[in-house]
Design a protein around this motif. Structure first.
Motif, PDB file in Angstrom:
ATOM      1  N   ALA A 128     -14.682 -17.894 -20.792  1.00 21.28           N
ATOM      2  CA  ALA A 128     -15.350 -16.704 -21.329  1.00 21.28           C
ATOM      3  C   ALA A 128     -16.865 -16.889 -21.328  1.00 21.28           C
ATOM      4  N   LEU A 129     -17.321 -18.068 -21.686  1.00 21.70           N
ATOM      5  CA  LEU A 129     -18.759 -18.335 -21.671  1.00 21.70           C
ATOM      6  C   LEU A 129     -19.310 -18.288 -20.258  1.00 21.70           C
ATOM      7  N   PHE A 130     -18.530 -18.797 -19.319  1.00 19.71           N
ATOM      8  CA  PHE A 130     -18.988 -18.759 -17.923  1.00 19.71           C
ATOM      9  C   PHE A 130     -19.103 -17.324 -17.418  1.00 19.71           C
ATOM     10  N   LEU A 131     -18.106 -16.504 -17.719  1.00 21.55           N
ATOM     11  CA  LEU A 131     -18.164 -15.107 -17.294  1.00 21.55           C
ATOM     12  C   LEU A 131     -19.326 -14.374 -17.938  1.00 21.55           C
ATOM     13  N   ALA A 132     -19.586 -14.656 -19.216  1.00 25.77           N
ATOM     14  CA  ALA A 132     -20.714 -14.014 -19.889  1.00 25.77           C
ATOM     15  C   ALA A 132     -22.038 -14.438 -19.264  1.00 25.77           C
ATOM     16  N   TYR A 133     -22.137 -15.702 -18.902  1.00 24.06           N
ATOM     17  CA  TYR A 133     -23.377 -16.179 -18.298  1.00 24.06           C
ATOM     18  C   TYR A 133     -23.573 -15.606 -16.899  1.00 24.06           C
ATOM     19  N   ILE A 134     -22.501 -15.552 -16.115  1.00 26.93           N
ATOM     20  CA  ILE A 134     -22.600 -15.006 -14.763  1.00 26.93           C
ATOM     21  C   ILE A 134     -22.886 -13.502 -14.805  1.00 26.93           C
ATOM     22  N   ALA A 135     -22.435 -12.826 -15.863  1.00 30.23           N
ATOM     23  CA  ALA A 135     -22.686 -11.385 -15.965  1.00 30.23           C
ATOM     24  C   ALA A 135     -24.168 -11.067 -16.079  1.00 30.23           C
ATOM     25  N   THR A 136     -24.983 -12.040 -16.454  1.00 24.64           N
ATOM     26  CA  THR A 136     -26.424 -11.782 -16.536  1.00 24.64           C
ATOM     27  C   THR A 136     -27.041 -11.523 -15.164  1.00 24.64           C
ATOM     28  N   ILE A 137     -26.337 -11.887 -14.096  1.00 21.81           N
ATOM     29  CA  ILE A 137     -26.849 -11.583 -12.760  1.00 21.81           C
ATOM     30  C   ILE A 137     -26.961 -10.077 -12.554  1.00 21.81           C
ATOM     31  N   ALA A 138     -26.055  -9.323 -13.185  1.00 28.87           N
ATOM     32  CA  ALA A 138     -26.054  -7.868 -13.022  1.00 28.87           C
ATOM     33  C   ALA A 138     -27.161  -7.186 -13.804  1.00 28.87           C
ATOM     34  N   VAL A 139     -27.811  -7.895 -14.714  1.00 28.21           N
ATOM     35  CA  VAL A 139     -28.887  -7.288 -15.508  1.00 28.21           C
ATOM     36  C   VAL A 139     -30.154  -7.253 -14.667  1.00 28.21           C
ATOM     37  N   PRO A 140     -30.750  -6.087 -14.443  1.00 27.96           N
ATOM     38  CA  PRO A 140     -31.965  -6.037 -13.611  1.00 27.96           C
ATOM     39  C   PRO A 140     -33.131  -6.732 -14.299  1.00 27.96           C
ATOM     40  N   TRP A 141     -33.968  -7.341 -13.470  1.00 28.15           N
ATOM     41  CA  TRP A 141     -35.112  -8.086 -14.003  1.00 28.15           C
ATOM     42  C   TRP A 141     -36.077  -7.191 -14.769  1.00 28.15           C
ATOM     43  N   GLN A 142     -36.163  -5.922 -14.385  1.00 28.65           N
ATOM     44  CA  GLN A 142     -37.065  -5.010 -15.070  1.00 28.65           C
ATOM     45  C   GLN A 142     -36.676  -4.794 -16.526  1.00 28.65           C
TER      46      GLN A 142
END
Length: 297
Positions: A128-142
């Motif tokens: 679950a922690l890994f999925l939550a961390y990888i999900a940050t890739i989808a957050v735009p840098w802006q």
């Protein structure tokens, strides 16, 4: 004595039917067609680079001529000499090299170490922690660009290379890439090392890292190229001309109403050469790492 009678002739056996013709496998393109498609794709990718090299050898008033003149009327090799006098290109290239090497080293270290924990260490909530961390890739840098700048400003790290290094020292993509590769390493190796009394750090350093050279090279190459080509990060945090990277330095040839595009293209050609050298040196490991990390098509 009775004469021996000759044995009657045996009837001729019917000839075996000819083997059936092999059917052609359908669904796969012929090699010639596949090579033709690959050649077309390669040419399509190389067209911008060919135009960049052609424009770097022209005068400014010849860069955007219509139709495009691929071969310049006059090869102005002096553009590659003049650019060193117009801007401190050596300083810009040195700054880009420093940031690229530092950030690449940190991302390889942090990404591989975190990926080992997610792949080979068992603890509650790991997936679950890994999925939550990888999900940050989808957050735009802006979305978090302004909070990051405020944080660096309060730490008084703006207009320093350290701000960019700290912000890019960790990357979720690197953790994902390395974890996918670590998943191909048998867990029995790590379990046997634990039985022998080897610590987790020892397993990571002595067993996992030596087996992960292709993935490490892939991550290093991708990070180096991404950092070298980064424009927005240095543009936001670096204001001093002595700290600019080559991407910011080439902006010096752009004015309010006009730009020296031939000089910009000459600088772009020079800035591509280090990336080309790095890719050629690590091409073998890069292809092997991508093929074994789950990112291939």
């Amino acid at each position: 004595m009775t004469a021996l009678r000759p044995a009657p002739p045996r009837p001729a056996r019917p000839a075996d039917p000819p083997p059936p013709a092999r059917r052609r496998r359908t669904g796969r393109p012929a090699p010639a067609a596949a090579y033709a498609v690959l050649a077309a794709v390669v040419l399509l990718v190389l067209v911008p680079f060919a135009w960049m090299v052609s424009a770097s050898l022209k005068r400014d008033n010849q860069v955007f001529t219509v139709p495009i003149r691929w071969v310049p009327e006059e090869f102005r090799w002096s553009n590659f000499v003049e650019i060193w006098d117009r801007i401190p290109l050596a300083t810009y290239l040195g700054n880009s090299l420093f940031l690229s090497v530092a950030i690449t080293a940190l991302q390889v270290l942090t990404g591989s170490f975190a990926a080992y924990g997610f792949a080979k260490v068992r603890f509650p909530g790991r997936d679950a922690l890994f999925l939550a961390y990888i999900a940050t890739i989808a957050v735009p840098w802006q979305a978090y660009m302004v909070p990051q700048y405020i944080m660096m400003q309060r730490l008084e790290l703006t207009n320093t290379h350290l701000s960019i290094i700290l912000l890019q020292a960790f990357g979720a993509f690197g953790v994902f890439l390395m974890r996918q590769y670590y998943a191909s390493i048998p867990d029995e190796l790590c379990d046997a090392a634990r039985i022998d009394g080897l610590s987790e750090y020892g397993i990571y350093r002595r067993i996992v890292l030596p087996l992960s050279k292709p993935a490490l090279a892939s991550l290093a190459l991708l990070t180096f190229v991404n950092t070298w080509n980064d424009y927005m990060g240095p543009f936001i945090y670096l204001t001093s001309n002595d700290l600019w990277t080559v991407q910011l330095g080439l902006r010096s040839f752009l004015g309010q109403y006009d730009g020296e595009h031939a000089m910009i293209m000459a600088g772009a050609v020079l800035s591509v050469l280090p990336i080309l050298a790095v890719f050629l040196l690590g091409q073998r490991y890069f292809i092997r790492g991508i093929a074994t990390s789950g990112l291939k098509g």
